[in-house]
Design a protein around this motif. Structure first.
Motif, PDB file in Angstrom:
ATOM      1  N   SER B 333       0.733  -1.314  -0.128  1.00  0.00           N
ATOM      2  CA  SER B 333       0.018   0.040  -0.120  1.00  0.00           C
ATOM      3  C   SER B 333       0.865   1.295   0.058  1.00  0.00           C
ATOM      4  O   SER B 333       0.506   2.327  -0.804  1.00  0.00           O
ATOM      5  CB  SER B 333      -0.979  -0.202   1.347  1.00  0.00           C
ATOM      6  N   GLU B 334       2.006   1.243   0.665  1.00  0.00           N
ATOM      7  CA  GLU B 334       2.766   2.466   0.938  1.00  0.00           C
ATOM      8  C   GLU B 334       3.472   2.706  -0.451  1.00  0.00           C
ATOM      9  O   GLU B 334       3.457   3.939  -0.685  1.00  0.00           O
ATOM     10  CB  GLU B 334       3.628   2.131   2.262  1.00  0.00           C
ATOM     11  N   ALA B 337       1.034   4.028  -2.921  1.00  0.00           N
ATOM     12  CA  ALA B 337       0.938   5.299  -2.644  1.00  0.00           C
ATOM     13  C   ALA B 337       1.842   6.226  -3.079  1.00  0.00           C
ATOM     14  O   ALA B 337       1.923   7.291  -3.619  1.00  0.00           O
ATOM     15  CB  ALA B 337       0.602   5.405  -1.202  1.00  0.00           C
ATOM     16  N   ARG B 338       3.086   5.847  -2.569  1.00  0.00           N
ATOM     17  CA  ARG B 338       4.395   6.741  -3.092  1.00  0.00           C
ATOM     18  C   ARG B 338       4.648   6.847  -4.335  1.00  0.00           C
ATOM     19  O   ARG B 338       4.952   7.962  -5.019  1.00  0.00           O
ATOM     20  CB  ARG B 338       5.593   6.137  -2.332  1.00  0.00           C
ATOM     21  N   THR B 342      -2.166   5.030  -5.675  1.00  0.00           N
ATOM     22  CA  THR B 342      -3.380   5.147  -4.874  1.00  0.00           C
ATOM     23  C   THR B 342      -4.126   6.374  -5.332  1.00  0.00           C
ATOM     24  O   THR B 342      -5.660   6.031  -5.622  1.00  0.00           O
ATOM     25  CB  THR B 342      -2.937   5.196  -3.543  1.00  0.00           C
ATOM     26  N   ALA B 343      -3.625   7.199  -5.515  1.00  0.00           N
ATOM     27  CA  ALA B 343      -4.326   8.452  -5.765  1.00  0.00           C
ATOM     28  C   ALA B 343      -5.070   8.532  -7.282  1.00  0.00           C
ATOM     29  O   ALA B 343      -6.022   8.629  -7.422  1.00  0.00           O
ATOM     30  CB  ALA B 343      -3.424   9.874  -6.028  1.00  0.00           C
ATOM     31  N   GLU B 344      -4.316   7.707  -8.068  1.00  0.00           N
ATOM     32  CA  GLU B 344      -4.949   7.310  -9.502  1.00  0.00           C
ATOM     33  C   GLU B 344      -6.221   6.328  -9.322  1.00  0.00           C
ATOM     34  O   GLU B 344      -7.119   6.722 -10.125  1.00  0.00           O
ATOM     35  CB  GLU B 344      -3.646   6.646 -10.410  1.00  0.00           C
TER      36      GLU B 344
END
Lengths: 656, 656
Positions: B333-334, B337-338, B342-344
């Motif tokens: 997950s990290e 996100a990095r 995740t935002a996408e």
């Protein structure tokens, strides 16, 4: 004499009454919001109105409380709510898109407008100059049907802010200071209007933290004037065209005034288990902390989580402290993820949640036994976290994050001294709020055009106009002090049927008499008889709605609890007061006949009614009701009343 | 004759027996893992052993099933598990850090080692050449105590992979093809060993998708040889030093062989409600989909979610389809996100969850009524999603994502044709797996040094050695076919006490006789008498443990169900077979006395026992038990047996 901002907005929306403190006024509602635990019944009631579409400028349905969807009933509720929004013309915010107040603030909150919401923290957008009030679901349904919202004109209290917040003090500390001074009862019957030179130092998200938690003061609402900060915020949300310059007149006359010098504030914390048990953080420093949670409609915004992320950057949380971040909106979450802050928080040891109310209402992340939880939420009532005897503290994200770093409560100023390289992260707005573009389904482009009801979602019955002739058996005779918990038990195994009135009705008064519900249904009409203080307890509308569904026509009691009596009017059951002697004489099963032309008598203001018992003897019963209550009762309850008004008056389209 | 990889690893760890198919062997366990629903009892049993610390090379405790912490009992469990890990020397993976199999794979899985885990998908690290087996919690506790793990030597079946996967076909389709061919019973008593030229085309995460879901074939385990891919994967995890070059001999002799040509595969899907109801996706294309979920120990890795994110980039999911992504680990997950993924995904409309097993076991995101859910999980048994009559399909992340984009089931190849700009995202490993560095608490630096038990966590009783003299009343006489559900009901209201044996024991046999538990406790010893097939049903150990806690000494039955009989040995209750005539004659309350020196007779292999009833008449009862079972029984059960061995033999430190 000049007007307060509250008076200006109310004046603009006034339909009935005068703006005199304590007088009942009716106001027009521009916007409504509902969420998933209250929304199903709101839409079922709206369906019962028979209207084709919502009559307010805007209605928005959010799915935020039960987003974990533990049970198919939660997921069915969400599906039903989407279908209701599509069918009746409301915006639908998908499960996972965030908390109603956060998402509404980002997308719809507008200065000068009125907002009614079936959630107690509805006043949040007061920070943008909107007059927003929380209410019961029936009021929201009626407002969506075009009916006014009735309320006693509150006192308007001026909160004058001076100075500027010093380092490490936040908007949360402003409202905690209000709670410290006024207590959780200090705002009852009041609207707090914030003014003064300190206002301009607070950005909109800081203001909404304050207005949001005005609810914990018991206030009807809280409101800020608009200014450059408001305009700036709306511009960053891409809604600058919705800005309205609005504020109190210079010579506005307030009922009371409170002065807060922001520069005097320091990090505060509410101790267990009441939001007004506020002390400086330093007084409870050293207390071990097991769980830290950041989020909620109070402090779950992008701007609230960002300071926490900055504090955590390159650090780690104490291994014996769990830290959970639940963003208030997916937009906030997406922005934080895009900028790398989410990964940064995860690296520090944060358990990063989907956007949800969740733990704030005891849904998920329940603290362990005999543990301490620090939360940026708004309430710490005992047991609300999901475990009895909890120890929940309320504070700012900065104080919460400091505790996660240290593993114990610490004033962030002291932690900064200790660490040497920890700076006040400050409060920062993004250049533009962007994200979650696919999570609001608009009424122009709905995905459903008919209601989808899972097996746990029933219809809400609508009552006909009051008959001229009311007669039926005494279905149940009850003693004094029957509570709404007696009428409809609030245990989870029963309240899970809250959207299914036929099913829920089976439990009506079962704690008094197991056979009551079946007997009432079989009888097709009849009365309840009770002693003193009938219907005390909660404001639960089901306690009137379920007897109505079962065919009960009225209640003869020695006295009624105030809120339940209002609910009886709202659902078309006539509440008649009788004296102790007559009460003693009536037996269960006795035939009750109201001799007068009931409908005519109720409408005309008649106060005394003749009741004939068993065609054998008579008693006199009293109806104590306002003009408005009488019309509602005669029309068959508030829904029927609103429907009739819509059909008679505004010509709002009805589909039956 | 050469050895299979399975034989090599077993040979390396063999403590007892010979590697002959069907023979019982005892093997040494290098690593154990437990999770939060099975772990509490494992650690309570380990505590009862009286050892200071775990005896295996490595033990790891994960918190992955109940991460939403709906109830303080979940959170208390997590706190207890952390304290147990700290006290006894295990790694502790914090709640929110992800699914045991994913986190173990990332951090600890090692070629050539043995792993025993109290979770059915423990075989996952077979993809790295580890021999990993799922078992009951008692076996794990015993292994942690240094005891061998006993198992019948399985058949070793070779799965020869040829060719390479074509576009849009994935590792999930390999295991779905296995299920299509062999059915959910096809692997019972077998270990699948993957070889052939196709192996090198599969990266480690692809291999672990296959080995993970070997469980759905009923297999004991699945294993791949190691090679450059394994070395590469370990290097990216920063663990290149743990690489071991291990594989079968060229002339290894397998019990059976299956050949799969990867190049023949296409996107497959398992229809409701069995993992082996596998068809090509095209056969069910057009089916509307209400919910899409990506995650689980099968397809919740960074490498599984990345293709989905790439497919969603710049697109949006259909508004009438909900899509939830629950990463298998916080590290995944990290990283996502990095890198902005995740935002996408959020922008596309995904509800992005914390890392959890969650919905895969019906905890959260339960489908709505009469709806279709497409999941990348491993099981779609009816009702497992949390709602009866569910419609859950199993597929790859690519097929699931295609369905979310289209709102219906679609072969991603057809969707690619339709959209024109959708490409097979391929399967990509990150350069380095980095993140979640603060979410594993090591045994070297624990935060607890004593057990923390919430009010729902009790002690596990340990039984003394079998007495020479056994005598007591017939506490209950039961008919044929008593199930483990009769003995300990599996309803949630009762099983919530699974970590609290004294409380759970109150429900023992309550479905047969409400007063049984109290009577047994009061009697301080005694026997159960039953007809044929006593203890049929689940493998629930509580069905032996609770009677043991209540003081029951043994069971006299006409016959026993196999697994329950093993559990009776494991908890020190003597299972004696009696004939129908004697069964008829015994009455509830009758005094039972075993005339022989029971301890001596059990140890020495005596098969017939003389039982005197009411000091009045005698019957002959039979004990059918292996040498190992006899020693376990005589020692007072498996825990006591292990404890005794540790004290006598290895000199493992005991603290009492």
């Amino acid at each position: 004499m000049g007007q307060t901002l509250t008076e200006k907005i109310l004046d603009d929306h006034l339909v009935e009454g005068e703006l005199e403190t304590g007088e009942e006024i009716g106001i027009e509602i521009d916007q409504v919001l509902t969420q998933d635990t209250t929304g199903t019944l709101v839409w079922l009631q709206f369906e019962a109105l028979g209207l084709d579409e919502v009559q307010t400028e805007l209605a928005a349905q959010y799915c935020d409380h039960q987003t974990y969807q533990f049970d198919f009933k939660n997921t069915d509720d969400h599906r039903f709510l989407r279908s209701a929004a599509g069918t009746f013309g409301a915006y639908f915010s998908r499960p996972g898109n965030g908390i109603c107040h956060n998402v509404h603030k980002e997308n719809f909150a507008a200065p000068g407008k009125t907002l009614l919401g079936s959630d107690s923290h509805t006043p949040t957008p007061g920070g943008l100059g909107q007059l927003a009030i929380g209410s019961g679901g029936l009021d929201v349904a009626v407002a969506m049907g075009g009916g006014p919202y009735y309320i006693e004109m509150p006192e308007v209290v001026n909160v004058r802010l001076e100075g500027e917040l010093p380092a490490w003090a936040t908007a949360k500390d402003v409202i905690l200071e209000m709670l410290r001074r006024l207590s959780v009862k200090g705002g009852v019957g009041k609207i707090f209007e914030y003014t003064g030179p300190g206002v301009e130092s607070l950005s909109v998200p800081e203001r909404t933290t304050i207005t949001n938690m005005g609810t914990e003061l018991g206030a009807t609402s809280s409101v800020f004037p608009t200014d450059e900060q408001t305009e700036d915020y709306l511009a960053r949300q891409g809604r600058e065209d919705e800005f309205v310059d609005i504020g109190p007149d210079e010579d506005a006359d307030y009922d009371d005034q409170i002065v807060i010098d922001l520069s005097d504030l320091e990090p505060l914390i509410a101790e267990p288990s009441m939001p007004d048990k506020v002390v400086p953080v330093r007084e409870v420093a050293g207390q071990d902390v097991d769980q830290v949670m950041i989020g909620s409609c109070t402090n779950g915004g992008y701007e609230d989580i960002l300071p926490s992320a900055k504090m955590l950057e390159g650090r780690s949380i104490e291994p014996d402290t769990e830290m959970i971040v639940a963003p208030g909106s997916k937009k906030a979450s997406e922005m934080l993820a895009r900028e790398g802050w989410t990964a940064e928080m995860m690296a520090a040891g944060v358990n990063y949640s989907e956007a949800t109310c969740g733990a704030c209402i005891g849904i998920g992340h329940v603290p362990s036994s005999d543990s301490v939880s620090l939360r940026t939420f708004n309430r710490n009532f005992e047991g609300r976290s999901g475990i009895e005897d909890d120890n929940v503290y309320l504070c700012s994200p900065e104080v919460a994050t400091a505790a996660a770093i240290k593993g114990e409560i610490v004033d962030p100023r002291d932690l900064a001294d200790e660490l040497g390289d920890l700076e006040d992260p400050g409060f920062e707005l993004p250049d533009a709020y962007e994200g979650a573009e696919n999570d609001i389904i608009t009424p122009d482009d709905p995905v459903d055009d008919e209601l989808v009801k899972g097996p746990n979602i029933g219809d809400v019955p609508l009552k006909d106009e009051l008959d001229a002739h009311l007669e039926g058996p005494t279905l149940l005779k009850m003693p004094d002090n029957i509570t709404t918990d007696h009428i409809i038990p609030a245990t989870q195994d029963i309240l899970m049927y809250r959207s299914n009135i036929p099913k829920l009705s089976e439990f009506t008064l079962s704690r008094v008499d197991e056979d009551f519900a079946q007997r009432a249904l079989d009888s097709d009409g009849g009365f309840l008889v009770a002693g003193e203080n009938y219907g005390q307890g909660s404001s639960r509308e089901h306690a009137a709605l379920c007897p109505m569904y079962l065919g009960v026509e009225g209640v003869l009691a020695q006295s009624f609890a105030r809120i339940h009596k209002a609910n009886l009017f709202n659902f078309g059951l006539i509440p008649l007061e009788i004296d102790a002697e007559d009460y003693e004489q009536i037996e269960e099963g006795d035939n009750i006949e109201i001799v007068d032309d009931v409908a005519e008598a109720v409408r005309s203001g008649q106060e005394e009614f003749t009741v004939r018992v068993n065609d054998d003897w008579e008693l006199t019963a009293e109806l104590d009701a306002s003009e408005r209550e009488r019309q509602i009762l005669a029309d068959g309850g508030k829904l029927s009343h609103t429907k009739k008004q819509a059909e008679d008056g505004s010509g709002a389209p009805a589909d039956d």
